[in-house]
Design an enzyme around this catalytic site. Structure first.
Site: not given
Ligand code: UT7
Length: 325
Positions: A115, A252, A282
């Site tokens: 990225c 980005h 993204n």
């Molecule tokens: O381009 C390169 C750089 N990339 C990035 O910078 C991405 C950086 N990361 C992010 O943008 C975020 O971390 C995400 C958008 C990927 C995830 O958001 P988050 O607030 O960090 O959520 P999380 O990974 O901590 O997950 C929270 C909950 C989990 O459930 P539990 O364990 O709390 O029950 C996940 O299983 O959300 C769940 N979850 C979803 N639920 C519905 C993860 N993906 C989804 C989904 N729909 N698509």
């Protein structure tokens, strides 16, 4: 000191026609429009159709950028494509674009910094122009991330889209005020210790497969906010510019919450941060030039503005580039 500087002579972008909405994705995996919007800001993404490759998107963006610069392929003597989703393992996508543009002259190669690829590309092309090795370069960020997603993994498949964006970067005399400031400073960094937090689990040497993207999203998120903010501060300081004096920030586009987090950390007015996350998602190396194109098209970024580009991605890699447009 070099007698040349590199200026942004033209910009262009291309997004595939097909659009995949959050509702479409909710039919495939256990997710919802509400979750995706709240956690990322994304509402839709563009996806390349069958038979449409990274080089096709790159060529269209390159043609738009050349048109904007008032140049043709005959004028171009360097093509650099930033991509993590090349058409083939080799030859480089840049050489495929070179052929598509009808060029039999000049040099073409790919840059791979995921990225952050476009920021790495700006740094490489700027250095080559300053060294007198290119007069008119095409720098293209182009990706078809839809081809490396695990469409059953809701944590990653909702985040990415396909697209391409391009700059024509031209050499100008360092003291030529009429051409604008061009690239003022750039800063790139990487730290391979974190490569397991964001990677693709396939490749020619290890698995002889293409593989799928894997990410520990919340850990990547923390690093992204801290490292992007530090890169912007270093890049501004190297240029002797206060962040308050920068007209536009073109980040980005990984997550609206990352954009907001960086702006808050630096005390930057969020109204100066260009965001296309909602409609593009993204697009990896394509996201910065695509956001630049969108902000120029709607009249926000204008000639003469001071613009900070920045990115963070797999590796980890990150960086920033300050330019006078
Ligand atoms: O381009 C390169 C750089 N990339 C990035 O910078 C991405 C950086 N990361 C992010 O943008 C975020 O971390 C995400 C958008 C990927 C995830 O958001 P988050 O607030 O960090 O959520 P999380 O990974 O901590 O997950 C929270 C909950 C989990 O459930 P539990 O364990 O709390 O029950 C996940 O299983 O959300 C769940 N979850 C979803 N639920 C519905 C993860 N993906 C989804 C989904 N729909 N698509």
């Amino acid at each position: 000191m070099s007698s040349f500087k590199s200026v942004i002579a033209g910009i262009g972008g291309y997004l595939p026609e097909s659009v995949l909405t959050n509702e479409d994705l909710a039919q495939r995996v256990d997710t919802s429009d509400e979750w995706i919007r709240a956690r990322t800001g994304i509402t839709q993404r563009h996806v390349a159709k069958e038979g449409e490759y990274t080089s096709h998107l790159a060529t269209k963006a390159a043609q738009a950028a050349m048109k904007d610069a008032g140049l043709t392929a005959d004028d171009i003597d360097l093509i650099v494509v930033a991509t993590t989703t090349p058409d083939l393992t080799f030859p480089s996508t840049a050489t495929i674009v070179q052929e598509a543009l009808g060029m039999t002259h000049g040099a073409a190669f790919d840059v791979q910094a995921v990225c952050s690829g476009f920021i790495y590309g700006v740094t490489v092309v700027d250095a080559m122009i300053k060294a007198g090795q290119a007069k008119h370069a095409l720098l293209i960020g182009a990706e078809t991330f839809s081809r490396i997603l695990d469409w059953e993994d809701r944590a990653t498949c909702v985040l990415f889209g396909d697209g391409a964006g391009a700059f024509v970067m031209s050499a100008a005399a360092a003291d030529d005020d009429a051409t604008g400031k061009g690239v003022i400073s750039s800063f790139i960094r990487s730290d391979g210790r974190h490569r397991d937090m964001l990677y693709v689990d396939g490749g020619p040497s290890r698995t002889q497969t293409v593989g799928h993207l894997r990410m520990l999203g919340n850990q990547v998120f923390r690093h992204a906010v801290t490292d992007i903010a530090a890169a912007i501060e270093t890049c501004s300081a190297n240029a002797g510019v206060e962040t308050a004096d920068i007209d536009w920030f073109v980040p980005h586009q990984a997550n609206q919450r990352i954009l907001a987090g960086v702006a808050k950390k630096l005390g930057v007015d969020p109204g100066k941060v260009i965001s296309t996350v909602a409609t593009h998602a993204n697009t990896s190396a394509a996201s910065v030039p695509l956001a630049f194109v969108a902000a120029k098209a709607d009249g926000r970024i204008k000639r003469g503005d001071l613009v900070m580009l920045e990115a963070f991605g797999g590796g980890f890699t990150w960086g920033a580039a300050l330019l006078g447009y």
